[in-house]
Design a protein around this motif. Structure first.
Motif, short mmCIF file in Angstrom:
data_model
loop_
_atom_site.label_atom_id
_atom_site.label_comp_id
_atom_site.label_asym_id
_atom_site.label_seq_id
_atom_site.Cartn_x
_atom_site.Cartn_y
_atom_site.Cartn_z
N GLN A 107 -6.98 1.06 -0.11
CA GLN A 107 -7.44 -0.05 0.72
C GLN A 107 -8.54 0.41 1.68
O GLN A 107 -9.47 -0.32 1.97
N ASP B 217 -6.14 -1.30 -4.80
CA ASP B 217 -5.53 -1.91 -3.61
C ASP B 217 -6.57 -2.82 -2.96
O ASP B 217 -7.47 -2.36 -2.28
N GLU B 218 -6.45 -4.10 -3.17
CA GLU B 218 -7.37 -5.12 -2.68
C GLU B 218 -8.83 -4.77 -2.97
O GLU B 218 -9.63 -4.62 -2.05
N SER C 210 0.83 -1.21 0.00
CA SER C 210 0.00 0.00 0.00
C SER C 210 0.86 1.25 0.00
O SER C 210 0.53 2.24 -0.67
MG LIG Z 1 -2.12 -2.68 2.11
#
Ligand SMILES: [Mg+2]
Ligand SMILES: Nc1ncnc2c1ncn2[C@@H]1O[C@H](COP(=O)(O)OP(=O)(O)OP(=O)(O)O)[C@@H](O)[C@H]1O
Lengths: 258, 353
Positions: A86, A174-175, A44
């Protein structure tokens, strides 16, 4: 081929924690690059340094061959980099539409917009509805409903729709499927491929190996704040990738080019 | 991989009907909660209407006359204007304890620039407004750039500005008669329009127009949406492209500017320029904001609610006075309203869960 986005020797320290330890990064035009790594590996932080949300202590970043220095997420966005963080970065009390257009609101044409600065709520709402429809997120009843009244997955869907709608050079996720159901994850993967077919490269951070191996053209393995290796998903198995990322296995000696 | 495909196939064959939640019936309480979530000024509006009705029934003509009702407007004008400034700051999850002090200092600057330095009144008014805006800028700079807590910053500014006010004015009042003769512009907001028994001071009209203007700005402009976003979650706002620092500084500057206008209106209200006036401005404005349903945690509420909140206090004060009740009853009831308002705010927040 030249990378569209390139970073060299990025360093970012948080007190005594070294989140990025002279990390290199390359993203090539039109590809889906997955970034995998353990929790706390610095994934991240890496994408935040690229998007402008974090200013690296040292190191350089080039976008389309030109060196860039972003001082805020807005700078990155103006350069065409759109990010789903995230944490999703949404204002819970504001509506879906407000959130999608935060910082890039549309104003009404003519006097109302230019002098009275009036927002064009209608145009923004219909755009937002269209984008959510494309993502198959229409279990959302009301485009003006506050984001905090959405489920976690719906929120994630809105964030992904926002990035896909506005990203022009690079899209960072991010995810993006962490909170999504099976069907919704599938839609996001389809959307990712759809975005790539528009010629826009994507950085995908994910812990979901099947997803990563399904869509990624290359996989950037991140370990202890730096790029350990880049692998081609066709040449390695998921277990190999996990072994590299956890340090159970030595990485392949030669860094992989495009 | 084949395993992956299998479980996804099962999901793909599920019905794809949309809006499955729509049919599901919510209870009345839930619906009220949702309605309040959408329109947070509804509670104060209802309380205001009810209190006007109750006092009207108890007191009849004495209360329910154009004169008495517009008297309330006049009595709340200063708190209403300060409340507008306070609302902006509280929407960003801040608080401004210095509003009253900035108001008084601005009015003193207007007075002294006219009388001590003999400058044209227009210039003196402009200087007062610049002074208020500058005080707001200092607050905003300390909060946004130095990242100090707003409570502490404005607590300090309150003392600093108030002391400056006393030192600068040498604690001297400029009398109303002198102002009326030599610098009537300072009393501009004291002018009145009488329609039948109703009396509207310019100050009261200004308060209403200011609130309507800010309601427009907050709802209809990008800046307004950014104010809410900053109050809601500053980190998320920054990541989604809001210039948080700039927005915060602009809010505190606008707050200071509005306080300066409150100072001008204060001269119109009391006639004189008095360094000892308006001491309770900060507490009264926070009261109006809270009763008006604006959340002290930021990002929620509407400035119209603040106006209703200020009017509720005005209605209670006048109504109880006309009933011959001890003034302490007013404070007691307002205390109850404050706590009730915060309780409702907490309840509305739970809508998401
Ligand atoms: Mg992360
Ligand atoms: N704002 C911050 N302040 C202090 N330390 C931080 C901050 N952000 C990240 N870190 C630290 O930097 C390191 C890398 O964090 P980062 O969030 O980049 O990891 P990640 O690879 O994204 O992990 P995950 O898979 O859990 O999301 C961690 O040790 C974390 O504690």
């Amino acid at each position: 081929m030249q990378p569209i986005l390139k970073a060299r020797d990025l360093v970012k320290r948080y007190g005594r924690v070294v989140a990025l330890d002279s990390c290199d990064f390359d993203l090539y035009p039109g590809e889906i690059l997955a970034v995998i790594g353990d929790n706390g590996a610095g994934k991240s932080t890496l994408i935040k340094a690229i998007s402008g949300a974090v200013t690296p202590d040292s190191g350089k970043i080039w976008l389309e061959g030109r060196e860039v220095r972003f001082h805020s997420p807005l700078d990155g966005r103006h350069a065409g980099i759109e990010t789903v963080y995230q944490t999703l970065a949404m204002s819970p009390a504001l509506s879906i539409t407000d959130n999608m257009f935060m910082g890039r609101e549309l104003r009404k044409p003519g006097f109302l917009g230019s002098v009275l600065r009036q927002l064009d709520h209608k145009a923004m709402e219909s755009f937002a509805r269209e984008k959510l429809n494309e993502l198959g997120l229409m279990t959302i009843q009301n485009i003006n409903q506050a984001v905090e009244t959405l489920s976690g997955g719906q929120r994630q869907g809105v964030a992904v729709a926002r990035a896909a709608a506005f990203g022009s050079k690079v899209i960072i996720l991010d995810e993006p499927t962490a909170a999504l159901g099976v069907k919704e994850s599938r839609r996001v993967l389809e959307l990712i491929q759809d975005v790539r077919s528009r010629g826009i490269p994507i950085i995908l951070i994910s812990h979901n190996m099947p997803h990563v191996f399904e869509v990624a053209d290359r996989i950037h393995v991140h370990r202890l704040g730096r790029r350990l290796c880049v692998i081609n998903p066709k040449d390695y198995t998921m277990s190999d990738a996990v072994a590299f990322m956890t340090g159970a296995k030595e990485p392949p000696p030669e860094p992989l080019a495009a | 991989m084949s395993e992956t495909q299998d479980y996804e196939k099962a999901a793909a064959s599920s019905p794809s009907s949309v809006a499955v939640f729509a049919a599901h019936d919510q209870g009345a309480v839930k619906r009220i909660q949702h309605a309040l979530h959408q329109t947070p000024w509804m509670v104060p509006a209802i309380v205001l209407a009810a209190s006007i009705l109750v006092f009207g029934l108890l007191l009849g003509e004495k209360f329910f006359s154009p004169f008495a009702l517009t008297l309330i407007l006049q009595q709340v004008q200063i708190v209403g204007i300060l409340g507008a400034a306070q609302s902006l700051v509280i929407l960003t999850a801040g608080i401004d304890l210095s509003v009253g002090a900035i108001m008084v200092l601005s009015s003193v600057v207007m007075g002294l620039f006219s009388f001590r330095y003999g400058l044209p009144t227009e210039l003196a008014v402009a200087a007062g407004i610049a002074c208020g805006t500058f005080c707001g800028f200092i607050n905003g700079f300390l909060v946004a750039v130095m990242r100090l807590p707003p409570f502490i910053v404005t607590l300090g500014m309150w003392q600093i500005v108030l002391a400056t006010n006393f030192l600068y004015s040498a604690n001297e009042t400029i009398r109303a008669q002198e102002i009326a003769e030599q610098a009537p512009l300072l009393q501009f907001f004291g002018n009145k329009i009488a329609i039948g028994g109703a009396i509207f001071t310019y100050g009261a009209i200004f308060m209403v127009l200011l609130v309507l203007f800010l309601a427009y700005v907050l709802r209809q402009t990008a800046w307004g949406r950014h104010v809410y976003a900053v109050g809601d979650d500053p980190e998320a706002a920054e990541l989604s492209g809001v210039q948080v620092k700039r927005t915060l500084i602009s809010v505190y500057m606008l707050s200071g500017l509005i306080c300066a206008f409150a100072g001008w209106a204060l001269i119109g209200r009391i006639g004189s320029v008095s360094p000892t006036s308006g001491q309770l401005g900060n507490i009264e404005s926070i009261t109006a904001v809270v009763i008006g349903g604006i959340s002290l945690f930021g990002g929620r509420g509407s400035i119209m609610g603040m106006l209703f909140g200020a009017l509720i206090v005005g209605v209670f004060s006048l109504g109880l006075r006309l009933l011959g009740a001890d003034a302490q009853w007013t404070y007691l009831l307002i205390g109850v309203l404050i706590i009730a308002a915060v309780t409702v705010d907490q309840w509305i927040r739970k809508v998401s869960v």
